[in-house]
Design an enzyme around this catalytic site. Structure first.
Site, PDB file in Angstrom:
ATOM      1  N   HIS A  53      -3.821 -18.688  66.903  1.00 13.63           N
ATOM      2  CA  HIS A  53      -4.295 -19.594  65.843  1.00 13.63           C
ATOM      3  C   HIS A  53      -4.883 -18.764  64.727  1.00 13.63           C
ATOM      4  O   HIS A  53      -5.625 -17.805  64.983  1.00 13.63           O
ATOM      5  CB  HIS A  53      -5.367 -20.556  66.381  1.00 13.63           C
ATOM      6  N   TYR A  55      -7.311 -21.139  56.615  1.00  9.20           N
ATOM      7  CA  TYR A  55      -6.011 -20.544  56.927  1.00  9.20           C
ATOM      8  C   TYR A  55      -5.574 -19.426  55.983  1.00  9.20           C
ATOM      9  O   TYR A  55      -4.476 -18.897  56.129  1.00  9.20           O
ATOM     10  CB  TYR A  55      -4.941 -21.648  56.954  1.00  9.20           C
TER      11      TYR A  55
HETATM   12  C1  DQA Z   1      -4.248 -23.982  63.903  1.00 12.47           C
HETATM   13  C2  DQA Z   1      -5.503 -24.695  64.449  1.00 12.47           C
HETATM   14  C3  DQA Z   1      -5.190 -26.131  64.835  1.00 12.47           C
HETATM   15  O1  DQA Z   1      -6.352 -26.760  65.339  1.00 12.47           O
HETATM   16  C4  DQA Z   1      -4.714 -26.885  63.611  1.00 12.47           C
HETATM   17  O2  DQA Z   1      -4.364 -28.214  63.967  1.00 12.47           O
HETATM   18  C5  DQA Z   1      -3.600 -26.219  62.893  1.00 12.47           C
HETATM   19  C6  DQA Z   1      -3.643 -24.764  62.747  1.00 12.47           C
HETATM   20  C7  DQA Z   1      -4.567 -22.571  63.414  1.00 12.47           C
HETATM   21  O3  DQA Z   1      -3.622 -21.794  63.216  1.00 12.47           O
HETATM   22  O4  DQA Z   1      -5.726 -22.232  63.202  1.00 12.47           O
HETATM   23  O5  DQA Z   1      -2.708 -26.855  62.357  1.00 12.47           O
HETATM   24  O6  DQA Z   1      -3.309 -23.893  64.959  1.00 12.47           O
END
Ligand code: DQA
Length: 151
Positions: free
Chosen positions: A101, A23
């Site tokens: 995402h 992230y």
């Molecule tokens: C997310 C991807 C999801 O699978 C995960 O549960 C998240 C973050 C992303 O931004 O990559 O909490 O949404």
């Protein structure tokens, strides 16, 4: 001025501290700042909202309906993969919905490959870190412009 709501779901308040390999290191506040700055450049008003409570997210989406928000950019975090409630709330809206995402969900665990929002979102942008949000905002503005042009 068109209004775009950025919705951040469960655990996303921990961006900046959480699993930087997936992230990155930007905080949610920094993401919202970048969204607001791009919104200014594109001539739209952008508001960010985050909650860890599913029902609160549904209530914010209901409010978005009442407010006639022009588009939604949503990163629902893990809710993406299983929340029928958030999907049903989003389905009430007529405004375009862009799913984003930070991480590349299709290159990760299988449970992340499924999105409850796939059928109701205009599209999904995944794997580009903060740029996923910024690209999502550009897609939202393009969708609003297409609606305004009657396309
Ligand atoms: C997310 C991807 C999801 O699978 C995960 O549960 C998240 C973050 C992303 O931004 O990559 O909490 O949404």
């Amino acid at each position: 001025m068109a209004k775009i709501l950025t919705l951040h779901g469960v655990n996303l308040n921990m961006f900046g501290k959480r699993d930087p390999k997936q992230y990155g290191t930007a905080t949610l506040a920094q993401i919202d700042e970048q969204m607001a700055a791009l919104g200014k450049e594109l001539g739209v008003d952008v508001e960010g909202y985050q909650t860890n409570i599913e029902g609160e997210m549904c209530s914010r989406i209901h409010r978005a309906f009442e407010e006639n928000v022009d588009a939604i950019v949503i990163n629902a975090g893990a809710w993406t993969h299983y929340s029928y409630a958030i999907r049903d709330a989003l389905a009430i809206l007529k405004a375009p919905i862009i799913e984003v995402h930070m991480s590349h969900v299709h290159a990760r665990e299988e449970f992340r490959h499924k999105s409850m929002f796939a059928e109701i979102a205009r599209g999904q942008i995944s794997g580009f870190g903060v740029d996923s949000y910024l690209l999502g905002l550009r897609a939202a503005v393009a969708a609003i412009n297409a609606i305004d042009a009657g396309k």
